[in-house]
Motif scaffolding. Structure first.
Motif, short mmCIF file in Angstrom:
data_model
loop_
_atom_site.label_atom_id
_atom_site.label_comp_id
_atom_site.label_asym_id
_atom_site.label_seq_id
_atom_site.Cartn_x
_atom_site.Cartn_y
_atom_site.Cartn_z
N ILE A 7 0.72 -1.33 -0.01
CA ILE A 7 0.05 0.02 0.04
C ILE A 7 0.77 1.41 0.08
O ILE A 7 1.70 1.68 1.08
N ILE A 8 0.85 1.99 -1.13
CA ILE A 8 1.55 3.26 -1.07
C ILE A 8 0.32 4.47 -0.82
O ILE A 8 -0.57 4.45 -1.61
N THR A 9 0.72 5.21 -0.18
CA THR A 9 -0.12 6.52 0.41
C THR A 9 0.47 7.65 -0.02
O THR A 9 1.49 8.10 0.86
N LEU A 10 0.00 8.58 -0.79
CA LEU A 10 0.68 9.89 -0.94
C LEU A 10 0.44 10.74 0.32
O LEU A 10 -0.75 10.77 0.73
N ASN A 11 1.40 11.28 1.05
CA ASN A 11 1.32 11.69 2.22
C ASN A 11 1.63 13.07 2.08
O ASN A 11 2.61 13.46 3.12
N ARG A 12 1.00 13.96 1.65
CA ARG A 12 0.94 15.54 1.72
C ARG A 12 -0.40 15.96 2.03
O ARG A 12 -0.84 16.92 1.33
N PRO A 13 -0.89 15.68 3.02
CA PRO A 13 -2.45 15.98 3.37
C PRO A 13 -2.77 17.54 3.34
O PRO A 13 -3.79 17.90 2.95
N GLU A 14 -1.61 18.12 3.91
CA GLU A 14 -1.63 19.69 4.20
C GLU A 14 -2.08 20.22 2.68
O GLU A 14 -2.29 21.49 2.88
N ARG A 15 -1.42 19.80 1.74
CA ARG A 15 -1.52 20.35 0.21
C ARG A 15 -2.13 19.57 -0.62
O ARG A 15 -2.13 19.37 -1.69
N LEU A 16 -3.18 18.65 0.10
CA LEU A 16 -4.07 17.78 -0.79
C LEU A 16 -3.14 16.78 -1.64
O LEU A 16 -3.36 16.47 -2.74
N ASN A 17 -2.18 16.41 -1.06
CA ASN A 17 -1.00 15.50 -1.77
C ASN A 17 -0.54 15.98 -2.92
O ASN A 17 -0.25 15.17 -4.00
N ALA A 18 -0.29 17.04 -3.14
CA ALA A 18 0.12 17.92 -4.58
C ALA A 18 1.38 17.08 -4.92
O ALA A 18 2.46 16.99 -3.92
N TRP A 19 1.46 16.81 -6.21
CA TRP A 19 2.47 16.16 -6.56
C TRP A 19 3.88 16.93 -6.79
O TRP A 19 3.84 17.94 -7.19
N THR A 20 5.00 16.24 -6.36
CA THR A 20 6.41 16.69 -6.46
C THR A 20 7.35 15.50 -7.33
O THR A 20 7.15 14.26 -7.07
N TRP A 21 8.31 16.24 -7.37
CA TRP A 21 9.44 15.13 -8.16
C TRP A 21 9.92 14.31 -6.88
O TRP A 21 10.13 13.10 -7.30
N ARG A 22 10.02 14.82 -5.81
CA ARG A 22 10.32 13.67 -4.77
C ARG A 22 9.17 12.83 -4.65
O ARG A 22 9.64 11.67 -4.53
N MET A 23 8.07 13.22 -4.61
CA MET A 23 7.04 11.99 -4.62
C MET A 23 7.02 11.20 -5.46
O MET A 23 6.90 9.77 -5.20
N LYS A 24 7.35 11.51 -6.62
CA LYS A 24 7.60 10.55 -7.78
C LYS A 24 8.62 9.67 -7.51
O LYS A 24 8.22 8.50 -7.77
N ALA A 25 9.57 10.14 -7.06
CA ALA A 25 10.77 9.34 -6.82
C ALA A 25 10.60 8.21 -5.75
O ALA A 25 10.83 7.12 -5.81
N GLU A 26 9.91 8.78 -4.80
CA GLU A 26 9.25 7.86 -3.67
C GLU A 26 8.41 6.66 -4.27
O GLU A 26 8.49 5.39 -3.49
N ILE A 27 7.39 7.04 -4.87
CA ILE A 27 6.41 6.20 -5.46
C ILE A 27 7.49 5.09 -6.31
O ILE A 27 6.99 3.95 -5.94
N GLU A 28 8.22 5.38 -7.06
CA GLU A 28 8.85 4.40 -7.89
C GLU A 28 9.87 3.65 -6.98
O GLU A 28 9.73 2.47 -7.55
N ASP A 29 10.41 4.24 -5.95
CA ASP A 29 10.96 3.19 -4.97
C ASP A 29 10.24 2.33 -4.37
O ASP A 29 10.71 0.99 -4.19
N ALA A 30 9.03 2.73 -3.81
CA ALA A 30 8.29 1.84 -3.06
C ALA A 30 7.67 0.69 -4.17
O ALA A 30 7.49 -0.41 -3.69
N MET A 31 7.47 1.16 -5.36
CA MET A 31 7.16 0.18 -6.36
C MET A 31 7.89 -0.94 -6.79
O MET A 31 7.65 -1.99 -6.97
N GLU A 32 9.37 -0.43 -6.80
CA GLU A 32 10.31 -1.45 -7.00
C GLU A 32 10.43 -2.38 -5.87
O GLU A 32 10.60 -3.64 -6.07
N ARG A 33 10.20 -1.96 -4.75
CA ARG A 33 10.35 -2.84 -3.61
C ARG A 33 9.25 -3.90 -3.81
O ARG A 33 9.36 -5.01 -3.58
#
Length: 273
Positions: free
Chosen positions: A19-45
């Motif tokens: 389970i991958i949860t986008l976790n910037r709730p104060e910004r309604l989980n606005a997308w960033t390059w760091r978020m993208k990289a972390e999603i990719e890392d979790a998916m690779e795992r």
């Protein structure tokens, strides 16, 4: 249950589901390059872990993903305005990507993915889900192809996937107006597979993910790749050739052998053991 630490996402494993949860709730989980990289890392795992058979992506708080963080756009505009050559302007418009040529290819090559859309899915928050395999929306979810309202155009192959999912007429209406639509309209368009009450979103999603993850992972993974690849293939011979190669490989798999044994022994198969 296993967990891992990130800055802009949360990751945990429940049973055979990552389970991958986008976790910037104060910004309604606005997308960033760091978020993208972390999603990719979790998916690779997840892709590397034989104990994971399905991946779920959702958002923390009220939103799924409200689109790209506007701070990144502001910085890029300033950099382009200062640029003195076309080459510098192009470089300022294209932040370095970890993956080439397309992010959607990464999603397609991964284990089955379900988007559990708990709130606003706008811009990249919507297009990122189009290359996922299934989309379940809460009844409070909202969707928008907001790009024209920002003076830009659809990205991440959404100009290919959106018409395939909702039809060209609906894709044009969504893309040319930038209109926000509710969950029931998204269901009517075919943009999501189902709409469920907000309180039962993760329960329903995890049940579906568990059903997928209970099957042999190599079979679900191969079936997913076949469907994505052949969806845009006009050569029927190439389609049959890919299917033949994939099924020949699966005939030798542990999952197929267990399924045949279970059928002969009149019992349920015991996969992933």
């Amino acid at each position: 249950m296993t967990t891992a630490a990130y800055e802009q996402i949360l990751f945990e494993q429940q049973g055979r589901v990552g389970i991958i949860t986008l976790n910037r709730p104060e910004r309604l989980n606005a997308w960033t390059w760091r978020m993208k990289a972390e999603i990719e890392d979790a998916m690779e795992r997840c892709n590397a872990d034989p104990g994971v058979g399905c991946i779920v992506v959702t958002g923390a708080g009220r939103g799924f993903c409200s689109g790209a963080d506007m701070g990144a756009f502001e910085g890029a505009i300033k950099a382009r305005d200062k640029a003195t050559s076309d080459e510098d302007r192009l470089r300022a418009s294209a932040p370095p990507r970890r993956r080439e040529p397309t992010d959607e290819g990464f999603f397609q090559a991964s284990k089955p993915i379900i988007a559990a859309i708990n709130g606003a899915a706008v811009g990249v928050g919507l297009t990122m889900t189009l290359t996922m395999d299934l989309r379940i929306a809460s009844d409070s979810a909202r969707f928008a192809m907001r790009f024209v309202r920002m003076g830009i155009v659809p990205e991440a192959s959404s100009s290919l996937y959106l018409p395939q999912i909702v039809g060209i007429a609906n894709a044009l209406e969504l893309s040319l107006t930038g209109r926000i639509i509710g969950a029931q309209d998204a269901l009517r368009y075919g943009l999501v597979n189902r709409v469920v009450p907000q309180d039962s979103l993760m329960t329903e999603t995890m049940a579906l993910a568990g059903e997928i993850a209970a099957n042999p992972t190599d079979a679900t993974w191969s079936a997913k790749r076949l469907l994505h690849r052949n969806m845009v293939e006009s050569d029927k011979i190439a389609v049959v050739s890919r299917e033949g190669a994939a099924i020949t490989k699966q005939y030798d798999s542990a999952g197929h052998k267990e399924a045949v044994r279970a059928f002969i022994e009149k019992r349920e198969p015991r996969f992933n053991q």
